[in-house]
Scaffold this active site. Structure first.
Site: not given
Ligand code: NAD
Ligand SMILES: O=C(O)C(=O)C[C@@H](O)[C@H](O)[C@H](O)COP(=O)(O)O
Ligand code: ZN
Length: 368
Positions: A121, A143, A185, A227, A237, A241, A245, A248, A252
């Site tokens: 949990r 998130k 971003e 952020k 959100e 917040r 997006n 997005h 998305h």
């Molecule tokens: N939670 C949030 O608020 C939030 C915000 C933005 C995006 N996201 C999510 O993040 C994801 C995208 O993340 P990303 O762009 O980091 O992609 P990713 O995590 O897939 O990384 C991209 C690639 O880079 C490689 N890599 C990572 N670090 C490296 C390094 N230092 N050197 C060499 N290679 C490296 C990884 O192995 C991968 O192949 C999506 O799923 C998106 O939805 C979430």
């Molecule tokens: O942190 C947030 O809030 C964002 O919307 C950041 C976005 O860049 C990110 O891709 C996030 O994962 C999108 O969220 P979602 O709620 O649309 O899935």
């Molecule tokens: Zn994003």
């Protein structure tokens, strides 16, 4: 080293530490949080490049660690990998005092964060983002999620990290395309609320999109400041917040249609395209000017990111619209879009007319 606090009434405050050489100091930062063991969740690519430096630093600080590696790429944000990670945490015998460390990009952060939220949990987790995208965005704000074929991030939880360590030096090994994807971003943050930041990113700061560490550090710091302020006010959100997006709702839907194939379209590329579409939609509604649209397209194209839908593939308007209606911001089937009155002046638009959006998608090149 710069420390940016993330705090809001609704969650325990934590620091985002941005600087050089932080991976080698990670043990000293994490030791005060880790009363027991740590498990490093990473991907197979990052494990081969950066995990050893982290484990050495943890060991030197007296913290034990094990590594759980998932395949690199968006496909790991799945029920199957979530189950595998949770099963490994159980097999290792973690308890509630132990800590999960996410070492990787947004994929690892979202997956490991969700596993930490669910395990017994909820246990503590630390983010060590290794992509630009993860340093400027996904490691901050709590998130966490996996994807399903029905859409992006549809299963997840809000679970804030206890600490974020953003080491600019780890970006040196990042492929150029991933730097540009993260840059999207960064641009998004300026487009939402900081026109002066966009001026800098379009000028001197543009060196960051080509990997210059000093420009990257400044871009990470300003992005995290923006952020953290938003998340501190509105963790879950309920309102403001949703601005984060921008780009997005379109992005998305497009990512889902390409089957989360980041070889074809990375998340940041989809966001860049989505930001251009959001500004073009806004201009079509006389909310912002054609000059604003041209400026957005120019800064996006300068980072070699897509500005037009046909750069991402061929799409049917009704498919995109159906996915947009399933977006988490939609209410009772009515669309919510993040639109703009100008650069740095984004706002949340609820109840957007679906017929107008359909016509817009067709103007953008989607098929009727
Ligand atoms: N939670 C949030 O608020 C939030 C915000 C933005 C995006 N996201 C999510 O993040 C994801 C995208 O993340 P990303 O762009 O980091 O992609 P990713 O995590 O897939 O990384 C991209 C690639 O880079 C490689 N890599 C990572 N670090 C490296 C390094 N230092 N050197 C060499 N290679 C490296 C990884 O192995 C991968 O192949 C999506 O799923 C998106 O939805 C979430
Ligand atoms: O942190 C947030 O809030 C964002 O919307 C950041 C976005 O860049 C990110 O891709 C996030 O994962 C999108 O969220 P979602 O709620 O649309 O899935
Ligand atoms: Zn994003």
């Amino acid at each position: 080293m710069t420390i940016i606090p993330v705090s809001g009434g609704a969650f325990a405050a934590y620091d985002v530490v941005v600087g050089r050489g932080l991976l080698a100091q990670a043990g000293a930062h994490i030791a005060p949080l880790a009363k027991g063991r740590t498990v490093i969740v990473t991907d197979e690519t990052v494990a081969g490049i950066h995990a050893q430096a982290l484990t050495a630093s943890l060991t030197a600080a007296g913290v034990t660690s094990e590594i759980v590696a998932v395949p690199a790429g968006e496909g790991s944000k799945s029920f199957a990998e979530l189950e595998r990670v949770l099963d490994r945490l159980l097999e290792i015998g973690l308890d509630r005092k132990d800590v999960v460390i996410a070492l990787g990009g947004g994929v690892v952060g979202d997956l490991a964060g969700l596993a930490a939220a669910l395990f017994m949990r909820g246990i503590d987790f630390v983010q060590i983002p290794t992509t630009l995208l993860a340093q400027v965005d996904s490691s901050v704000g709590g998130k966490t999620a996996i994807d399903t074929p029905r859409g992006k991030n549809l299963v997840g939880a809000f679970h804030q990290p206890r600490l974020v360590l953003a080491d600019i030096d780890v970006l040196a090994t990042l492929p150029e395309r991933q730097v540009r994807s993260g840059w999207a971003e960064v641009l998004k943050h300026g487009l939402i609320c900081d026109a002066a930041f966009i001026d800098w990113l379009a000028g001197e700061g543009a060196a960051g999109a080509r990997g210059d560490p000093a420009a990257l550090e400044r871009a990470v710091i300003r992005s995290v400041e923006i952020k953290s302020a938003v998340v501190g006010e509105d963790e879950k959100e309920a309102g403001r917040r949703a601005l984060l997006n921008l780009g997005h709702t379109f992005g998305h839907a497009i990512e889902t249609e390409v089957g989360f194939d980041e070889g074809a379209l990375a998340h940041g590329e989809a966001v860049a395209l989505g930001c251009c579409m959001a500004f073009r939609y806004s201009a079509g509604e006389d909310l912002c000017s054609a000059d604003d649209v041209a400026r957005v397209e120019t800064v996006v194209a300068a980072a070699r990111l897509p500005t037009r839908l046909d750069q991402a593939g061929s799409f049917a308007a009704d498919r995109l619209l159906a996915l947009m209606a399933g977006d988490k911001k939609a209410e009772g089937g009515a669309l919510t879009l993040i639109l703009a009155r100008g650069i740095g002046q984004a706002f949340v638009a609820k109840g957007v007319d679906a017929a107008k959006v359909r016509a817009f998608l067709i103007e953008e090149g989607a098929t009727a």
